[in-house]
Design a protein around this motif. Sequence first.
Motif, PDB file in Angstrom:
ATOM      1  N   LEU A   1       0.223 -12.646  -3.906  1.00  0.00           N
ATOM      2  CA  LEU A   1      -0.478 -12.406  -5.170  1.00  0.00           C
ATOM      3  C   LEU A   1      -1.154 -11.044  -5.169  1.00  0.00           C
ATOM      4  O   LEU A   1      -1.295 -10.404  -6.214  1.00  0.00           O
ATOM      5  N   ALA A   2      -1.569 -10.581  -3.988  1.00  0.00           N
ATOM      6  CA  ALA A   2      -2.222  -9.275  -3.869  1.00  0.00           C
ATOM      7  C   ALA A   2      -1.222  -8.127  -3.850  1.00  0.00           C
ATOM      8  O   ALA A   2      -1.618  -6.956  -3.817  1.00  0.00           O
ATOM      9  N   GLY A   3       0.075  -8.434  -3.854  1.00  0.00           N
ATOM     10  CA  GLY A   3       1.095  -7.391  -3.866  1.00  0.00           C
ATOM     11  C   GLY A   3       1.505  -6.886  -2.496  1.00  0.00           C
ATOM     12  O   GLY A   3       2.218  -5.891  -2.388  1.00  0.00           O
ATOM     13  N   VAL A   4       1.036  -7.562  -1.449  1.00  0.00           N
ATOM     14  CA  VAL A   4       1.397  -7.177  -0.082  1.00  0.00           C
ATOM     15  C   VAL A   4       1.879  -8.427   0.660  1.00  0.00           C
ATOM     16  O   VAL A   4       1.182  -8.951   1.539  1.00  0.00           O
TER      17      VAL A   4
ATOM     18  N   LEU B   1       2.990 -11.209   3.024  1.00  0.00           N
ATOM     19  CA  LEU B   1       2.805 -11.248   4.473  1.00  0.00           C
ATOM     20  C   LEU B   1       4.116 -11.119   5.232  1.00  0.00           C
ATOM     21  O   LEU B   1       4.170 -10.475   6.289  1.00  0.00           O
ATOM     22  N   ILE B   2       5.176 -11.709   4.713  1.00  0.00           N
ATOM     23  CA  ILE B   2       6.444 -11.653   5.438  1.00  0.00           C
ATOM     24  C   ILE B   2       6.947 -10.210   5.533  1.00  0.00           C
ATOM     25  O   ILE B   2       7.604  -9.825   6.508  1.00  0.00           O
ATOM     26  N   GLY B   3       6.606  -9.387   4.548  1.00  0.00           N
ATOM     27  CA  GLY B   3       6.958  -7.978   4.625  1.00  0.00           C
ATOM     28  C   GLY B   3       6.182  -7.247   5.701  1.00  0.00           C
ATOM     29  O   GLY B   3       6.719  -6.376   6.390  1.00  0.00           O
ATOM     30  N   LEU B   4       4.910  -7.615   5.878  1.00  0.00           N
ATOM     31  CA  LEU B   4       4.100  -7.010   6.935  1.00  0.00           C
ATOM     32  C   LEU B   4       4.626  -7.408   8.310  1.00  0.00           C
ATOM     33  O   LEU B   4       4.547  -6.637   9.263  1.00  0.00           O
ATOM     34  N   ILE B   5       5.153  -8.622   8.413  1.00  0.00           N
ATOM     35  CA  ILE B   5       5.677  -9.108   9.689  1.00  0.00           C
ATOM     36  C   ILE B   5       7.027  -8.468  10.015  1.00  0.00           C
ATOM     37  O   ILE B   5       7.262  -8.021  11.140  1.00  0.00           O
ATOM     38  N   LEU B   6       7.900  -8.415   9.017  1.00  0.00           N
ATOM     39  CA  LEU B   6       9.272  -7.973   9.273  1.00  0.00           C
ATOM     40  C   LEU B   6       9.477  -6.479   9.080  1.00  0.00           C
ATOM     41  O   LEU B   6      10.472  -5.935   9.566  1.00  0.00           O
ATOM     42  N   GLY B   7       8.563  -5.806   8.395  1.00  0.00           N
ATOM     43  CA  GLY B   7       8.711  -4.371   8.180  1.00  0.00           C
ATOM     44  C   GLY B   7       8.957  -3.597   9.463  1.00  0.00           C
ATOM     45  O   GLY B   7       9.923  -2.831   9.560  1.00  0.00           O
ATOM     46  N   PRO B   8       8.119  -3.769  10.498  1.00  0.00           N
ATOM     47  CA  PRO B   8       8.371  -3.058  11.763  1.00  0.00           C
ATOM     48  C   PRO B   8       9.678  -3.472  12.435  1.00  0.00           C
ATOM     49  O   PRO B   8      10.311  -2.659  13.112  1.00  0.00           O
ATOM     50  N   VAL B   9      10.081  -4.734  12.280  1.00  0.00           N
ATOM     51  CA  VAL B   9      11.328  -5.200  12.893  1.00  0.00           C
ATOM     52  C   VAL B   9      12.523  -4.454  12.313  1.00  0.00           C
ATOM     53  O   VAL B   9      13.457  -4.086  13.035  1.00  0.00           O
ATOM     54  N   PHE B  10      12.477  -4.206  11.002  1.00  0.00           N
ATOM     55  CA  PHE B  10      13.574  -3.499  10.338  1.00  0.00           C
ATOM     56  C   PHE B  10      13.354  -1.990  10.300  1.00  0.00           C
ATOM     57  O   PHE B  10      14.092  -1.269   9.626  1.00  0.00           O
ATOM     58  N   LYS B  11      12.330  -1.496  11.007  1.00  0.00           N
ATOM     59  CA  LYS B  11      12.024  -0.068  11.104  1.00  0.00           C
ATOM     60  C   LYS B  11      11.673   0.550   9.755  1.00  0.00           C
ATOM     61  O   LYS B  11      11.822   1.761   9.554  1.00  0.00           O
ATOM     62  N   GLU B  12      11.219  -0.283   8.827  1.00  0.00           N
ATOM     63  CA  GLU B  12      10.864   0.244   7.504  1.00  0.00           C
ATOM     64  C   GLU B  12       9.358   0.293   7.285  1.00  0.00           C
ATOM     65  O   GLU B  12       8.889   0.897   6.314  1.00  0.00           O
ATOM     66  N   ASN B  13       8.591  -0.330   8.176  1.00  0.00           N
ATOM     67  CA  ASN B  13       7.137  -0.382   8.040  1.00  0.00           C
ATOM     68  C   ASN B  13       6.743  -0.827   6.628  1.00  0.00           C
ATOM     69  O   ASN B  13       7.175  -1.876   6.184  1.00  0.00           O
ATOM     70  N   LEU B  14       5.962  -0.012   5.905  1.00  0.00           N
ATOM     71  CA  LEU B  14       5.530  -0.394   4.560  1.00  0.00           C
ATOM     72  C   LEU B  14       6.280   0.368   3.466  1.00  0.00           C
ATOM     73  O   LEU B  14       5.833   0.376   2.313  1.00  0.00           O
ATOM     74  N   SER B  15       7.410   0.973   3.803  1.00  0.00           N
ATOM     75  CA  SER B  15       8.152   1.750   2.804  1.00  0.00           C
ATOM     76  C   SER B  15       8.625   0.875   1.639  1.00  0.00           C
ATOM     77  O   SER B  15       8.804   1.374   0.523  1.00  0.00           O
ATOM     78  N   TRP B  16       8.792  -0.420   1.900  1.00  0.00           N
ATOM     79  CA  TRP B  16       9.266  -1.315   0.850  1.00  0.00           C
ATOM     80  C   TRP B  16       8.252  -1.471  -0.283  1.00  0.00           C
ATOM     81  O   TRP B  16       8.625  -1.843  -1.404  1.00  0.00           O
ATOM     82  N   ARG B  17       6.994  -1.158  -0.030  1.00  0.00           N
ATOM     83  CA  ARG B  17       5.966  -1.367  -1.058  1.00  0.00           C
ATOM     84  C   ARG B  17       6.144  -0.410  -2.235  1.00  0.00           C
ATOM     85  O   ARG B  17       5.953  -0.805  -3.393  1.00  0.00           O
ATOM     86  N   THR B  18       6.484   0.840  -1.956  1.00  0.00           N
ATOM     87  CA  THR B  18       6.540   1.845  -3.019  1.00  0.00           C
ATOM     88  C   THR B  18       7.927   2.438  -3.229  1.00  0.00           C
ATOM     89  O   THR B  18       8.219   2.946  -4.307  1.00  0.00           O
ATOM     90  N   ARG B  19       8.781   2.374  -2.218  1.00  0.00           N
ATOM     91  CA  ARG B  19      10.061   3.073  -2.290  1.00  0.00           C
ATOM     92  C   ARG B  19      11.257   2.148  -2.435  1.00  0.00           C
ATOM     93  O   ARG B  19      12.368   2.624  -2.682  1.00  0.00           O
TER      94      ARG B  19
ATOM     95  N   TYR C   1      10.762  -9.842  -0.332  1.00  0.00           N
ATOM     96  CA  TYR C   1       9.668 -10.245   0.553  1.00  0.00           C
ATOM     97  C   TYR C   1       8.687 -11.161  -0.174  1.00  0.00           C
ATOM     98  O   TYR C   1       8.135 -12.087   0.425  1.00  0.00           O
ATOM     99  N   ALA C   2       8.449 -10.888  -1.440  1.00  0.00           N
ATOM    100  CA  ALA C   2       7.547 -11.740  -2.213  1.00  0.00           C
ATOM    101  C   ALA C   2       8.126 -13.156  -2.347  1.00  0.00           C
ATOM    102  O   ALA C   2       7.414 -14.153  -2.163  1.00  0.00           O
TER     103      ALA C   2
END
Length: 254
Positions: free
Chosen positions: A128-131, A133-151, A159-160
């Motif tokens: 609901l906050a736009g972040v 959790l599964i993206g925060l967990i898997l972002g480093p695994v896929f080497k994308e970090n937080l790039s999925w949030r804006t790019r 992820y949502a």
Amino acid sequence: MTSLDKPTEDTDQPLAGDARAVTEAALFEAFGGVRGMVETVVPGLLFVAIFTVNKDLHLSAIAALAVSLVLVVVRLAMKDTVKHAFSGVFGVVFGVAFAMFTGNAKDFYLPGMLYTLGLGFAYIITTLAGVPLIGLILGPVFKENLSWRTRNPGRKKAYAKASWAWGMILLAKCAILFPLYWWADTTQLGWVLVILKIPPFLLAVYLTWVFLAKAPAPIDVFAEMEAEEQAEKEREAALATEGGEPAGGRHRRG
């Protein structure tokens, strides 16, 4: 280099077949795989099995804690990652401490149940906050970090959806367990907990895989940083060459 290693140019294109296999492997790596699932089940299974036979809280608790430590030692001996085994040990330690403190064998399961409840709400609230959790967990695994949030909006949407799935599945599990904590006896609660360990987890992982398999490929921010560093080195070398000096010559004289 697979499509997972390259920045995505068309965020409307789903992952290719080979990348889906990489996604599946990454998911099981992130969540411990088959071995991690076994390690989460065995201590609780041993606790409820012993308690069902002799109703001895101390023996059941000691056995559960001992097998958790053995699992960690085995991973250490094999020089394998121990984060999932250690998380299992901590869960068992809290359960044992709580049950010993209250003298109620059912309280062995209460810390884990509260953790599941909190985690379920965390998935919902972060989404609901736009972040999610599964993206925060898997972002480093896929080497994308937080790039999925804006790019990579398509990936953020996946992820949502996955976080919603995890949250609802965990909360549904809690809706079954907490009434049993109040109304059922220790053995009934324990066996239901053992039964509900793996299936909800597998369902959540499967739904995550489905959503990510249809999502755009991740943007490898690590590869981008390496490319930028290499480009910077090449620019410095070109400038040094244009000045009639070998790369790094100015630094040596200065």
